[in-house]
Scaffold this active site. Structure first.
Site, PDB file in Angstrom:
ATOM      1  CB  ALA A 168      -0.889  -0.061   1.105  1.00 24.75           C
ATOM      2  N   GLY A 195       3.641   1.604  -2.063  1.00 25.65           N
ATOM      3  CA  GLY A 195       4.400   1.499  -3.106  1.00 25.65           C
ATOM      4  C   GLY A 195       3.757   2.345  -4.270  1.00 25.65           C
ATOM      5  CB  ILE A 206       0.750  -0.025  -8.265  1.00 23.31           C
ATOM      6  CG1 ILE A 206       1.608  -0.294  -9.455  1.00 23.31           C
ATOM      7  CG2 ILE A 206      -0.700  -0.102  -8.761  1.00 23.31           C
ATOM      8  CD1 ILE A 206       1.925  -1.670  -9.836  1.00 23.31           C
ATOM      9  CB  SER A 207      -0.549   1.331  -3.253  1.00 22.58           C
ATOM     10  OG  SER A 207      -0.658  -0.265  -3.655  1.00 22.58           O
ATOM     11  CD  GLN A 266       0.460 -10.894   0.645  1.00 21.57           C
ATOM     12  OE1 GLN A 266      -0.304 -10.987  -0.347  1.00 21.57           O
ATOM     13  NE2 GLN A 266       0.931 -10.060   1.129  1.00 21.57           N
ATOM     14  CB  VAL A 285      -1.600  -6.029  -8.941  1.00 20.70           C
ATOM     15  CG1 VAL A 285      -0.589  -4.913 -10.028  1.00 20.70           C
ATOM     16  CG2 VAL A 285      -3.000  -5.478  -9.319  1.00 20.70           C
ATOM     17  CG  ASP A 344      -0.563  -7.372 -20.309  1.00 20.48           C
ATOM     18  OD1 ASP A 344       0.322  -6.697 -20.592  1.00 20.48           O
ATOM     19  OD2 ASP A 344      -1.011  -8.022 -19.034  1.00 20.48           O
ATOM     20  NE  ARG A 361       1.329  -1.820 -20.489  1.00 16.79           N
ATOM     21  CZ  ARG A 361       2.041  -2.260 -19.895  1.00 16.79           C
ATOM     22  NH1 ARG A 361       2.207  -3.658 -19.940  1.00 16.79           N
ATOM     23  NH2 ARG A 361       2.739  -1.832 -18.912  1.00 16.79           N
ATOM     24  CG  HIS A 397       1.296  -9.361 -16.519  1.00 16.23           C
ATOM     25  ND1 HIS A 397       0.912  -8.201 -17.357  1.00 16.23           N
ATOM     26  CD2 HIS A 397       2.147  -9.015 -15.735  1.00 16.23           C
ATOM     27  CE1 HIS A 397       1.749  -7.421 -17.077  1.00 16.23           C
ATOM     28  NE2 HIS A 397       2.678  -7.553 -16.105  1.00 16.23           N
TER      29      HIS A 397
HETATM   30  P1  NAX Z   1       6.861  -0.691  -5.664  1.00 16.01           P
HETATM   31  O1  NAX Z   1       8.125  -1.488  -5.217  1.00 16.01           O
HETATM   32  O2  NAX Z   1       6.666   0.734  -5.659  1.00 16.01           O
HETATM   33  O3  NAX Z   1       5.807  -1.179  -4.456  1.00 16.01           O
HETATM   34  C1  NAX Z   1       5.587  -2.448  -3.697  1.00 16.01           C
HETATM   35  C2  NAX Z   1       5.077  -2.307  -2.330  1.00 16.01           C
HETATM   36  O4  NAX Z   1       5.078  -3.675  -2.011  1.00 16.01           O
HETATM   37  C3  NAX Z   1       6.523  -1.664  -1.441  1.00 16.01           C
HETATM   38  O5  NAX Z   1       6.052  -0.664  -0.746  1.00 16.01           O
HETATM   39  C4  NAX Z   1       6.861  -2.924  -0.616  1.00 16.01           C
HETATM   40  O6  NAX Z   1       7.012  -2.599   0.761  1.00 16.01           O
HETATM   41  C5  NAX Z   1       5.472  -3.645  -0.565  1.00 16.01           C
HETATM   42  N1  NAX Z   1       5.749  -5.387  -0.148  1.00 16.01           N
HETATM   43  C6  NAX Z   1       6.620  -6.016  -0.621  1.00 16.01           C
HETATM   44  N2  NAX Z   1       6.344  -7.298  -0.141  1.00 16.01           N
HETATM   45  C7  NAX Z   1       5.156  -7.259   0.613  1.00 16.01           C
HETATM   46  C8  NAX Z   1       4.433  -8.226   1.574  1.00 16.01           C
HETATM   47  N3  NAX Z   1       4.895  -9.483   1.695  1.00 16.01           N
HETATM   48  N4  NAX Z   1       3.345  -7.444   1.864  1.00 16.01           N
HETATM   49  C9  NAX Z   1       2.722  -6.287   1.746  1.00 16.01           C
HETATM   50  N5  NAX Z   1       3.651  -5.371   1.067  1.00 16.01           N
HETATM   51  C10 NAX Z   1       4.638  -5.896   0.564  1.00 16.01           C
HETATM   52  O7  NAX Z   1       5.950  -1.545  -6.880  1.00 16.01           O
HETATM   53  P2  NAX Z   1       5.055  -1.106  -7.751  1.00 16.01           P
HETATM   54  O8  NAX Z   1       5.467  -0.306  -8.799  1.00 16.01           O
HETATM   55  O9  NAX Z   1       4.034  -0.618  -6.796  1.00 16.01           O
HETATM   56  O10 NAX Z   1       4.667  -2.659  -8.391  1.00 16.01           O
HETATM   57  C11 NAX Z   1       4.061  -3.668  -7.610  1.00 16.01           C
HETATM   58  C12 NAX Z   1       3.996  -5.098  -8.258  1.00 16.01           C
HETATM   59  O11 NAX Z   1       2.906  -4.941  -9.414  1.00 16.01           O
HETATM   60  C13 NAX Z   1       5.201  -5.513  -8.983  1.00 16.01           C
HETATM   61  O12 NAX Z   1       5.511  -6.834  -8.575  1.00 16.01           O
HETATM   62  C14 NAX Z   1       5.074  -5.249 -10.334  1.00 16.01           C
HETATM   63  O13 NAX Z   1       6.001  -6.131 -11.019  1.00 16.01           O
HETATM   64  C15 NAX Z   1       3.810  -5.420 -10.675  1.00 16.01           C
HETATM   65  N6  NAX Z   1       3.268  -4.952 -11.797  1.00 16.01           N
HETATM   66  C16 NAX Z   1       2.164  -5.763 -12.283  1.00 16.01           C
HETATM   67  C17 NAX Z   1       1.485  -5.260 -13.491  1.00 16.01           C
HETATM   68  C18 NAX Z   1       0.423  -6.323 -14.420  1.00 16.01           C
HETATM   69  O14 NAX Z   1      -0.119  -5.658 -15.172  1.00 16.01           O
HETATM   70  N7  NAX Z   1      -0.148  -7.435 -13.571  1.00 16.01           N
HETATM   71  C19 NAX Z   1       1.820  -4.047 -14.130  1.00 16.01           C
HETATM   72  C20 NAX Z   1       2.580  -3.061 -13.454  1.00 16.01           C
HETATM   73  C21 NAX Z   1       3.635  -3.612 -12.528  1.00 16.01           C
HETATM   74  O15 NAX Z   1       4.803  -3.921 -13.307  1.00 16.01           O
END
Ligand code: NAX
Length: 327
Positions: free
Chosen positions: A12, A14, A16-17, A112, A129, A159, A162, A187
């Site tokens: 939350a 990060g 994307i959130s 989870q 995601v 996707d 896009r 994905h």
């Molecule tokens: P960020 O690194 O900005 O944020 C991820 C957050 O998750 C961090 O704040 C971290 O502390 C937290 N986190 C890590 N482990 C955790 C856990 N066990 N429990 C709770 N929180 C945890 O990444 P962000 O850019 O927000 O991307 C998040 C994920 O989305 C990545 O895995 C990324 O690869 C994936 N994506 C998926 C997409 C899709 O289409 N399915 C597209 C976008 C993105 O690449």
């Protein structure tokens, strides 16, 4: 006023959130008449950053935001939730092999899944995601034996979006003119953006573009779009990913448009010959809070068969790599 629904978001604090929470709280996901309680999960070192995000949420004074929970305990975050957006995942670190990444995430998503099984609403709708999204969804689902496997989905809506935008650009139309897009499979760069059933302004898309462009430019560009964003922006897609996650949940909860469908990573029961139990992206329609895979799409060409099998193969390999962690 309706009773509030509980929405959990992991990762939350990060990127994307940060592009997603404010829109959920303003009613863009579940409707402008639906109050929500946000239940936010982060890892312990990120709780301070999460506190800052929560302060900003408070400062928006959203009329529909009926409460906020912030925690590093999945059993607290998932208590009685109606929706879960599992965004937090372990990113690939230096020297990390694909297998290491799969295993690190398998550990997160099995924990989870167990927590969801214990404390979430029995009707919880889960969207994964965090990457590798399809396999993470599979792991969470397998660790939640008391929940319906249909309640676990993976995001391929980005996707899908896009693919719509690229086609609209090429055919000098808008995304409103594009219907029946399909993303099949994972994905990842093996996904198959399929124009066989797609129409633009009611005309078959494949009559409007040449085959060479479709195979050699369009498909690879959709597959590689995430990497192109990273190259241009120096960071991975965040706002568009958040938008797709909101759209996926809104469609699931509130339904698809008439005469159209969306792409969702969902549990395969063997549809289109895809191995049962994989979380594979299919064309889906949604009604009354439930999805169903669209029947009867033409996948008979050798091109489609080969592309659908390649992405299925990758998903089977991902599943096999974490098989020792699956109950
Ligand atoms: P960020 O690194 O900005 O944020 C991820 C957050 O998750 C961090 O704040 C971290 O502390 C937290 N986190 C890590 N482990 C955790 C856990 N066990 N429990 C709770 N929180 C945890 O990444 P962000 O850019 O927000 O991307 C998040 C994920 O989305 C990545 O895995 C990324 O690869 C994936 N994506 C998926 C997409 C899709 O289409 N399915 C597209 C976008 C993105 O690449």
């Amino acid at each position: 006023m309706k009773q509030p629904l509980r929405v959990a978001v992991t990762g939350a604090a990060g990127n994307i959130s940060y592009a997603m929470l404010f829109r959920i709280a303003s009613g863009e996901m579940l409707g402008k008449d639906q109050p929500v309680i946000l239940q936010l999960l982060e890892i312990t070192p990120a709780l301070d950053a999460l506190k800052g995000v929560v302060m900003e949420l408070e400062d928006c004074a959203f009329p529909l935001l009926a409460g906020i929970v912030q925690t590093d305990d999945a059993n607290v975050a998932f208590k009685d939730i109606d929706y879960a957006l599992l965004v937090g995942a372990r990113p690939r670190g230096p020297g990390m092999e694909r297998k290491d990444l799969l295993e690190a995430n398998a550990a997160i998503f099995s924990a989870q899944g167990k927590a969801l099984n214990e404390v979430a609403s029995r009707d919880v709708k889960v969207l994964v995601v965090g990457n590798p999204a399809n396999t993470n969804a599979l792991i969470a689902q397998r660790n939640a034996p008391d929940l319906d496997p249909r309640n676990f989905t993976a995001m391929t809506r980005l996707d899908h979006n896009r693919a719509m935008a690229q086609l609209a650009g090429k055919t000098d139309s808008t995304v409103n003119d594009v219907k029946k897009m399909i993303i099949w499979g994972n994905h990842s760069s093996t996904q198959y953006p399929d124009l066989t059933a797609c129409t633009v302004n009611g005309k078959p898309a494949l009559d409007l573009v040449d085959r060479e462009w479709y195979e050699a430019t369009y498909i690879p560009e959709v597959q590689q779009r995430g990497a192109a964003i990273i190259k241009a922006r120096g960071a991975s897609s965040a706002a568009s990913a958040a938008n797709a996650a909101i759209a996926h949940m809104r469609t699931w909860a509130l339904g698809t448009d008439e005469n159209d469908w969306v792409s969702m990573g969902v549990y395969s029961n063997g549809e289109y010959g895809i191995a049962e139990g994989l979380i594979y992206s299919f064309p889906c329609t949604c009604t009354n809070g439930d999805w169903s895979i669209v029947d009867g799409v033409d996948v008979s060409s050798d091109f489609s068969k080969e592309k659908m099998a390649a992405t299925e193969q990758e998903l089977s390999e991902e599943r096999d790599a974490v098989a020792h962690l699956l109950p």
